[in-house]
Design an enzyme around this catalytic site. Structure first.
Site, PDB file in Angstrom:
ATOM      1  N   SER A  12      26.084  24.706 -57.378  1.00 16.06           N
ATOM      2  CA  SER A  12      27.018  25.700 -57.169  1.00 16.06           C
ATOM      3  C   SER A  12      27.275  25.798 -55.557  1.00 16.06           C
ATOM      4  O   SER A  12      26.681  25.483 -54.830  1.00 16.06           O
ATOM      5  CB  SER A  12      26.481  27.076 -57.568  1.00 16.06           C
ATOM      6  OG  SER A  12      27.513  28.238 -57.107  1.00 16.06           O
ATOM      7  N   ASN A  50      22.042  33.483 -58.650  1.00 20.00           N
ATOM      8  CA  ASN A  50      21.519  33.104 -57.173  1.00 20.00           C
ATOM      9  C   ASN A  50      20.728  34.476 -56.850  1.00 20.00           C
ATOM     10  O   ASN A  50      21.295  35.390 -56.431  1.00 20.00           O
ATOM     11  CB  ASN A  50      22.567  32.874 -56.647  1.00 20.00           C
ATOM     12  CG  ASN A  50      22.580  32.649 -55.145  1.00 20.00           C
ATOM     13  OD1 ASN A  50      21.241  32.500 -54.598  1.00 20.00           O
ATOM     14  ND2 ASN A  50      23.564  32.558 -54.195  1.00 20.00           N
ATOM     15  N   CYS A  54      20.027  36.471 -52.300  1.00 22.57           N
ATOM     16  CA  CYS A  54      21.264  37.400 -51.811  1.00 22.57           C
ATOM     17  C   CYS A  54      20.320  38.664 -51.481  1.00 22.57           C
ATOM     18  O   CYS A  54      19.490  39.062 -52.301  1.00 22.57           O
ATOM     19  CB  CYS A  54      21.981  37.842 -53.061  1.00 22.57           C
ATOM     20  SG  CYS A  54      22.626  36.604 -54.096  1.00 22.57           S
ATOM     21  N   GLY A  86      20.719  18.887 -48.265  1.00 24.95           N
ATOM     22  CA  GLY A  86      21.128  17.632 -48.198  1.00 24.95           C
ATOM     23  C   GLY A  86      19.984  16.843 -48.288  1.00 24.95           C
ATOM     24  O   GLY A  86      18.803  17.361 -48.311  1.00 24.95           O
ATOM     25  N   THR A 142      25.072  18.954 -51.669  1.00 26.61           N
ATOM     26  CA  THR A 142      26.049  18.615 -50.437  1.00 26.61           C
ATOM     27  C   THR A 142      26.433  17.269 -50.563  1.00 26.61           C
ATOM     28  O   THR A 142      27.608  16.957 -50.318  1.00 26.61           O
ATOM     29  CB  THR A 142      24.754  18.601 -49.407  1.00 26.61           C
ATOM     30  OG1 THR A 142      24.372  19.812 -49.396  1.00 26.61           O
ATOM     31  CG2 THR A 142      25.539  18.292 -48.014  1.00 26.61           C
TER      32      THR A 142
END
Ligand SMILES: Cc1cc2nc3c(=O)[nH]c(=O)nc-3n(C[C@H](O)[C@H](O)[C@H](O)COP(=O)(O)OP(=O)(O)OC[C@H]3O[C@@H](n4cnc5c(N)ncnc54)[C@H](O)[C@@H]3O)c2cc1C
Ligand SMILES: Cc1cc2nc3c(=O)[nH]c(=O)nc-3n(C[C@H](O)[C@H](O)[C@H](O)COP(=O)(O)O)c2cc1C
Ligand code: FES
Lengths: 312, 290
Positions: free
Chosen positions: A29, A135, A138, A226, A275
């Site tokens: 996402s 997710n 948050c 990444g 990424t």
């Protein structure tokens, strides 16, 4: 790009809750927009599923500008879940995705348990949504901004609320910013999750020594993602896969078929590529092709035969 | 936008720290419009990770059946250092053309390019187009080049070859004008009395744009500026390249449905994507101090 869907000699399909994926590779996402941005480079039908940008009840403008900096082997970024909101997602973005024969998983975010549940209800009524990825990285506004994902009770509450709001496949996405990730995975499973994905970014920062300010401007901190996080992610996925029975989806620094296979050997049923989609928009197709070649070379008929076969 | 595997034809130093690269890339050369950019993968290893964005300086026929693009770049970090070490014959993976470039203001007579440092390459293709029209006496072209020192002055010859008037300002003096290009711009508009009939196209540091704001509003002159932001994808997917914009101005210039701008619920601003809505913006669209 070569088409990979018709090759039947090896079976790349996997099940994620109620969703059948034709192969185990999906975008993470926030790194794939709403799919349309990549249509010049790949055929969305070739993917296992499409996971869209984090979606909230109301539109969100997200973080301040200066959102991304490169770090050695990775990215440090703070987007702040800028998104058009669930209503405009359904009206403007979903119709495009419905043209494809690919499951759509919507990543959702919220500031309260109720918001997560409400977004889920709305998405469940929309045609063309197969799953919900939650997710939990948050801030929980009602708990002074503490992230849901670092409090096992809040994690349980969110997943349970989403579970009760839908029959779609529910997949909470764990944050690595905790001491013992297995406790969170267990909380998700107990709350009724169909699958668990991990990881989101590690919280990090970068300082410009000349200005003495954050390289992310007013955002101060961001998520490290990444290639540089791959070993960290792999170990966490391995840990989680050992303690839960639901399918685990591995995320973190994947850039090649070999990376994806490492996660699968560690116990992941599928993977998400984040990424590196931004660098090579076609990389997921190369990964799918590479996984197939690996299985063919080793004369293995399907992914079930290798999942979790890492020898400790 | 598409991927093109290009080949380096030449890579040479123009002035200390400034380089010019020629790439055989017929597809991108044919498709690029003034002000658009490409995203370059500087290495096949995964570090440096992200592609680097560069404006197409010029599309050229290099002879021998090779067409492609030229880039002019300054070494400022790891990626550009890797680029400067590339030799003829090496391959370079490109994505482009990207973004929304300059729009020629056909309603104006005098067209002023204002460029500083490696902002100058972004103006050259537009300069070529304006130069052709100036050759046909359809308009006037004025080129204002800014450099901190004479040593950092680049592309002077290329811009002087266009049908236009070239003016150079050096911060510490020693050329046409001593000081900042923006002061030169103000004086020129004022002395020539062209305020009602000119348009500005600019590329340089954000401080230069900020200094242009009061000039553009005082004389009511339209200006297009090419913005920079760190980019993740260049294709509008990651939302990392946002730039704060003014809602009223954006609504005046753009079809909101086809733009990527998102506004706040209340208030008069929002975020545009530099990689899709830009890199070129109208100066009054941009909010410089967030
Ligand atoms: C639309 C656009 C067009 C550009 N055209 C040119 C050009 O024609 N010639 C030229 O010399 N430069 C140009 N730039 C700036 C150029 O992209 C940066 O100088 C370059 O990315 C620096 O890379 P680096 O690895 O050497 O620097 P580093 O500082 O090591 O880079 C680290 C990260 O920051 C990013 N970054 C650093 N500076 C900038 C910047 N100014 N703008 C955007 N990202 C940056 C890099 O891409 C990389 O992701 C342009 C930028 C944009 C956005
Ligand atoms: C630009 C960007 C935006 C992201 N947006 C989201 C998001 O909206 N929701 C979410 O759950 N994760 C988001 N993430 C996290 C990724 O989905 C992924 O978990 C993380 O990047 C690790 O994977 P990677 O190393 O392959 O990038 C984002 C990451 C990046 C780089
Ligand atoms: S660079 Fe990714 S949206 Fe602009």
């Amino acid at each position: 790009m070569s088409s990979i869907v018709d090759d039947t000699s090896v079976n790349l399909s996997v099940n994620l809750g109620k969703i059948q994926l034709k192969n185990p590779v999906m975008p993470a996402s926030g790194t794939f927009g709403y799919g349309e941005e990549f249509a010049d480079f790949i055929n969305l039908n070739d993917l296992g599923a499409v996971i869209v940008k984090g979606t909230t009840l109301r539109p969100r403008l997200g973080s301040f500008q200066h959102r991304l900096v490169e770090i050695p082997g990775g990215s440090l970024c703070s987007i702040g879940i800028q998104n058009v909101g669930v209503d405009r997602f359904i009206a403007d973005k979903l119709p495009y995705l419905r043209q494809f024969r690919v499951p759509v998983i919507v990543n959702i975010a919220g500031e309260s348990v109720e918001e997560f549940a409400r977004v889920t209800e709305i998405l469940s009524k929309a045609e063309g949504v197969s799953g919900i990825e939650i997710n939990i990285s948050c801030p929980n506004v009602k708990k002074g901004g503490m992230h849901f994902g670092v409090d096992p009770d809040a994690t349980f509450a969110v997943v349970r609320a989403v579970r009760n709001a839908t029959d779609l496949t529910v997949m909470p996405k764990l944050t690595p910013n905790v001491t013992d990730i297995t406790a969170f995975a267990r909380a998700c499973e107990e709350a009724g999750a169909d699958a668990i994905s991990l990881i989101n970014g590690f919280v990090g920062m970068s300082i410009d020594v000349n200005s003495k300010r954050s390289r992310l401007g007013k955002n101060l901190t961001g998520g490290v993602t990444g290639p540089c996080i791959k070993p960290l992610a792999l170990r966490l996925v391995w840990q989680v896969a050992q303690v839960v029975n639901v399918p685990v989806v591995g995320i973190g620094g994947i850039t090649s078929a070999e990376d994806a296979l490492e996660f699968i050997l560690a116990g992941a049923c599928a993977v998400e590529v984040g990424t590196y989609n931004l660098v090579d928009p076609w990389v997921m197709i190369e990964i799918i092709d590479g996984i197939r070649s690996y299985l063919m070379e080793k004369k293995i008929s399907g992914l079930n035969a290798i999942r979790g076969t890492f020898e400790a | 936008m598409f991927r093109e595997e290009s080949t380096v034809l030449a890579n040479e130093e123009l002035a200390p720290g400034f380089w010019k690269m020629r790439l055989v890339a017929p597809g991108i050369a044919a498709a690029t419009k003034p002000g658009q950019f490409i995203n370059i993968k500087v290495t096949r290893c995964k570090d440096p990770l992200f592609r680097r964005p560069f404006t197409v300086f010029r599309c050229s026929d290099f002879g021998g059946g090779n067409t492609g693009i030229e880039l002019v770049y300054e070494i400022v970090g790891r990626g550009t250092r890797v680029m400067s070490a590339m030799r003829k014959g090496e391959g370079l993976d490109l994505i482009g053309p990207l973004g929304r470039g300059f729009e020629l203001r056909h309603d104006k007579r005098v067209h002023i390019l204002v460029g500083s440092g490696v902002g100058l390459p972004a103006l050259f293709m537009l300069g070529e187009e304006l130069s052709l029209a100036a050759g046909r006496r359809e308009l006037e072209l004025v080129i204002m080049i800014d450099a901190k020192t004479k040593k950092r002055l680049i592309l002077e010859e290329e811009f002087r070859s266009l049908n236009g008037k070239t003016m150079i300002s050096i911060h510490d003096g020693g050329y046409d004008y001593h000081g900042y290009v923006t002061e030169m711009l103000r004086t020129y508009i004022d002395e020539e009395g062209i305020a009602a009939d000119c348009a500005i196209y600019a590329c340089g540091p954000e401080l230069m744009f900020k200094a242009m704001v009061p000039i553009c509003s005082q004389y009511n002159v339209p200006a297009q500026i090419s913005m920079e932001r760190n980019m993740g994808c260049g294709v509008g997917a990651c939302l990392s390249c946002v730039c704060r914009v003014n809602k009223e101005a954006v609504m005046k210039y753009r079809d909101i449905r086809s733009s990527h701008v998102q506004f706040e619920d209340e208030g008069n601003s929002g975020y545009a994507l530099v990689c899709r809505d830009g890199p070129v913006f109208n100066i009054d669209e941009v909010i410089f101090d967030e």
